[in-house]
Design an enzyme around this catalytic site. Structure first.
Site, PDB file in Angstrom:
ATOM      1  N   ARG A 102       0.859  -1.190   0.000  1.00 29.41           N
ATOM      2  CA  ARG A 102       0.000   0.000   0.000  1.00 29.41           C
ATOM      3  C   ARG A 102       0.892   1.237   0.000  1.00 29.41           C
ATOM      4  O   ARG A 102       2.065   1.176   0.329  1.00 29.41           O
ATOM      5  CB  ARG A 102      -0.895   0.013   1.252  1.00 29.41           C
ATOM      6  CG  ARG A 102      -1.997  -1.030   1.231  1.00 29.41           C
ATOM      7  CD  ARG A 102      -2.696  -1.094   2.579  1.00 29.41           C
ATOM      8  NE  ARG A 102      -3.212   0.204   2.998  1.00 29.41           N
ATOM      9  CZ  ARG A 102      -3.517   0.540   4.248  1.00 29.41           C
ATOM     10  NH1 ARG A 102      -3.344  -0.341   5.215  1.00 29.41           N
ATOM     11  NH2 ARG A 102      -3.988   1.733   4.534  1.00 29.41           N
ATOM     12  N   LYS A 136      -3.345  -7.853  10.884  1.00 28.53           N
ATOM     13  CA  LYS A 136      -4.699  -7.626  11.406  1.00 28.53           C
ATOM     14  C   LYS A 136      -5.678  -7.206  10.307  1.00 28.53           C
ATOM     15  O   LYS A 136      -6.891  -7.275  10.503  1.00 28.53           O
ATOM     16  CB  LYS A 136      -4.689  -6.594  12.537  1.00 28.53           C
ATOM     17  CG  LYS A 136      -4.362  -5.173  12.134  1.00 28.53           C
ATOM     18  CD  LYS A 136      -4.351  -4.256  13.359  1.00 28.53           C
ATOM     19  CE  LYS A 136      -3.903  -2.852  13.047  1.00 28.53           C
ATOM     20  NZ  LYS A 136      -4.737  -2.133  12.085  1.00 28.53           N
ATOM     21  N   ASP A 137      -5.169  -6.797   9.134  1.00 25.27           N
ATOM     22  CA  ASP A 137      -6.057  -6.412   8.028  1.00 25.27           C
ATOM     23  C   ASP A 137      -6.501  -7.605   7.189  1.00 25.27           C
ATOM     24  O   ASP A 137      -7.394  -7.474   6.349  1.00 25.27           O
ATOM     25  CB  ASP A 137      -5.359  -5.408   7.094  1.00 25.27           C
ATOM     26  CG  ASP A 137      -5.102  -4.057   7.751  1.00 25.27           C
ATOM     27  OD1 ASP A 137      -5.825  -3.725   8.715  1.00 25.27           O
ATOM     28  OD2 ASP A 137      -4.180  -3.351   7.307  1.00 25.27           O
ATOM     29  N   ARG A 170     -13.549  -1.912  18.574  1.00 22.33           N
ATOM     30  CA  ARG A 170     -12.868  -2.690  19.621  1.00 22.33           C
ATOM     31  C   ARG A 170     -12.256  -1.765  20.675  1.00 22.33           C
ATOM     32  O   ARG A 170     -12.405  -1.977  21.885  1.00 22.33           O
ATOM     33  CB  ARG A 170     -11.768  -3.542  18.973  1.00 22.33           C
ATOM     34  CG  ARG A 170     -10.815  -4.193  19.965  1.00 22.33           C
ATOM     35  CD  ARG A 170      -9.619  -4.820  19.249  1.00 22.33           C
ATOM     36  NE  ARG A 170      -8.801  -3.848  18.546  1.00 22.33           N
ATOM     37  CZ  ARG A 170      -7.896  -3.062  19.129  1.00 22.33           C
ATOM     38  NH1 ARG A 170      -7.693  -3.133  20.433  1.00 22.33           N
ATOM     39  NH2 ARG A 170      -7.187  -2.207  18.418  1.00 22.33           N
ATOM     40  N   ARG A 171     -11.539  -0.749  20.206  1.00 20.30           N
ATOM     41  CA  ARG A 171     -10.913   0.184  21.158  1.00 20.30           C
ATOM     42  C   ARG A 171     -11.963   0.963  21.929  1.00 20.30           C
ATOM     43  O   ARG A 171     -11.856   1.133  23.145  1.00 20.30           O
ATOM     44  CB  ARG A 171      -9.989   1.147  20.409  1.00 20.30           C
ATOM     45  CG  ARG A 171      -8.718   0.486  19.900  1.00 20.30           C
ATOM     46  CD  ARG A 171      -7.929   1.425  18.989  1.00 20.30           C
ATOM     47  NE  ARG A 171      -6.638   0.835  18.615  1.00 20.30           N
ATOM     48  CZ  ARG A 171      -5.997   1.105  17.477  1.00 20.30           C
ATOM     49  NH1 ARG A 171      -6.514   1.955  16.607  1.00 20.30           N
ATOM     50  NH2 ARG A 171      -4.827   0.544  17.230  1.00 20.30           N
ATOM     51  N   ARG A 187     -11.148   8.751  11.099  1.00 20.84           N
ATOM     52  CA  ARG A 187     -10.415   7.990  10.080  1.00 20.84           C
ATOM     53  C   ARG A 187      -9.193   8.783   9.704  1.00 20.84           C
ATOM     54  O   ARG A 187      -9.015   9.921  10.114  1.00 20.84           O
ATOM     55  CB  ARG A 187     -11.292   7.778   8.840  1.00 20.84           C
ATOM     56  CG  ARG A 187     -12.075   6.493   8.876  1.00 20.84           C
ATOM     57  CD  ARG A 187     -12.252   5.917   7.485  1.00 20.84           C
ATOM     58  NE  ARG A 187     -11.000   5.401   6.940  1.00 20.84           N
ATOM     59  CZ  ARG A 187     -10.874   4.918   5.709  1.00 20.84           C
ATOM     60  NH1 ARG A 187     -11.899   4.911   4.900  1.00 20.84           N
ATOM     61  NH2 ARG A 187      -9.721   4.465   5.278  1.00 20.84           N
ATOM     62  N   ARG A 211      -4.594  11.714  12.263  1.00 19.30           N
ATOM     63  CA  ARG A 211      -5.144  11.398  13.588  1.00 19.30           C
ATOM     64  C   ARG A 211      -4.459  12.217  14.675  1.00 19.30           C
ATOM     65  O   ARG A 211      -5.119  12.804  15.537  1.00 19.30           O
ATOM     66  CB  ARG A 211      -5.010   9.900  13.851  1.00 19.30           C
ATOM     67  CG  ARG A 211      -5.934   9.083  12.955  1.00 19.30           C
ATOM     68  CD  ARG A 211      -5.722   7.587  13.114  1.00 19.30           C
ATOM     69  NE  ARG A 211      -6.509   6.884  12.102  1.00 19.30           N
ATOM     70  CZ  ARG A 211      -7.292   5.847  12.342  1.00 19.30           C
ATOM     71  NH1 ARG A 211      -7.422   5.378  13.555  1.00 19.30           N
ATOM     72  NH2 ARG A 211      -7.965   5.275  11.373  1.00 19.30           N
ATOM     73  N   CYS A 220     -12.714  -7.715  10.644  1.00 23.87           N
ATOM     74  CA  CYS A 220     -11.740  -6.940  11.412  1.00 23.87           C
ATOM     75  C   CYS A 220     -12.316  -5.603  11.871  1.00 23.87           C
ATOM     76  O   CYS A 220     -11.649  -4.827  12.539  1.00 23.87           O
ATOM     77  CB  CYS A 220     -10.443  -6.750  10.644  1.00 23.87           C
ATOM     78  SG  CYS A 220     -10.539  -5.670   9.228  1.00 23.87           S
TER      79      CYS A 220
END
Length: 319
Positions: A11, A81-82, A129-130, A151, A157, A244
């Site tokens: 990516r 994790k992706d 999740r967080r 996002r 961020r 995910c």
């Protein structure tokens, strides 16, 4: 194997380029061949929607996998994790290198720790999740926070904090370490407080199943303990039928006696985003010696979690 450059699909994000660059150097050392990065734009990079809305699973992965299958690149590096939990038959996870720090961290204004944030603190995260676990922790410790969906890349961020729009943002320690920005962390969130995403901090090196020589060369970079841990975590995720973007945390860690790793402990959590209900369980057993044993460890814990009501907390179940 020839001496032509190997093409590594990645990516375009700063983080992806950094971690792919690190893998490229390692692969070049073990194969003796130069490695060139091939930048590929994925749907997850161009969509402005929140990950939970676009399905989460696979949005950063599909374009890379398509390039592998078309032979445009020789191998690809993903944040593990992706990856969707189902592995395509024509692709192989050739290596899972030693895992980076799996913890989540916060970057807060005025270098604040999580527990020092003011009442009503606004904390940005794009992860259910967080949000789920932070809200649950805050509620049980008498803290007053508001989780705000965001996002964007790391710069975007952290920028929300620097501009004063948010009091803090939650990020993965591994990502900040890989791009050399760990000095911006103001607090590490203990895994007892927030369990990371399944596979967080680990990378996956993937190539086409027919590339026997390349698979053999890449195997040198594989860390069996990391692979066993993330296999168990992802098996838990798959058995909960969660993508995910679901509010599932999982971490398998190793319990050592001196230098000798004796056992593996797998912990899992699923909860409502507001943190009012959590199902959190753990299991400990011998370190899995085979892929099937690691899968079984995850499935068994998921079965216990489902028996305690985890299914009702998943929101949209992945199909």
């Amino acid at each position: 194997m020839s001496n032509n450059p190997l093409r590594l699909g990645t990516r375009r994000s700063k983080l992806a380029m950094a971690q792919s660059g690190q893998v490229a150097n390692a692969v070049s050392q073990v194969t003796g061949r130069p490695v060139e990065l091939v930048e590929i734009t994925t749907y997850g990079d161009t969509s402005r929607e929140h990950l939970a809305q676009i399905g989460g699973t696979g949005v950063f992965v599909t374009a890379l996998r398509d390039a592998l299958l078309r032979g445009e690149v020789d191998f690809a590096v993903h944040s593990l994790k992706d990856l969707p939990t189902a592995q395509p038959e024509d692709l192989v996870l050739a290596a899972v290198p030693v895992r980076e720090d799996p913890r989540d961290v916060i970057v807060a204004r005025d270098a604040l720790k999580f527990t020092d944030l003011p009442r009503g603190a606004r904390i940005g995260t794009g992860s259910p999740r967080r949000a789920s676990q932070l809200n649950a922790y805050a509620r049980s410790h008498g803290l007053d926070i508001e989780t705000v969906p965001i996002r964007g890349n790391v710069d975007t961020r952290i920028g929300f904090v620097h501009k004063g729009e948010l009091d803090a943002v939650v990020l993965a320690a591994a990502g900040l370490n890989r791009i050399g920005r760990s000095d911006e962390v103001t607090d590490f969130l203990s895994v007892d407080m927030v369990l990371p995403a399944p596979g967080q901090g680990a990378l996956a090196i993937e190539c086409a199943a027919g590339q026997a020589d390349l698979i053999a060369a890449l195997t040198v970079l594989d860390d069996p303990l990391t692979r066993a841990a993330v296999t168990a975590e992802r098996s838990l995720l798959a058995a909960l039928e969660a993508g995910c973007s679901a509010p599932v945390g999982a971490l398998a860690d190793h319990l050592a006696d001196g230098q000798i790793v004796k056992e593996m402990r797998l912990r899992g959590v699923v909860g409502t985003t507001d943190g009012t209900t959590l199902v959190q369980l753990s299991t400990t057993g011998p370190v899995p010696e085979t892929h099937d044993q690691a899968l079984a460890l995850g499935r068994e814990l998921a079965t216990e979690m489902l028996a305690q009501g985890a299914a009702g907390l998943m929101g949209e179940r992945a199909h």
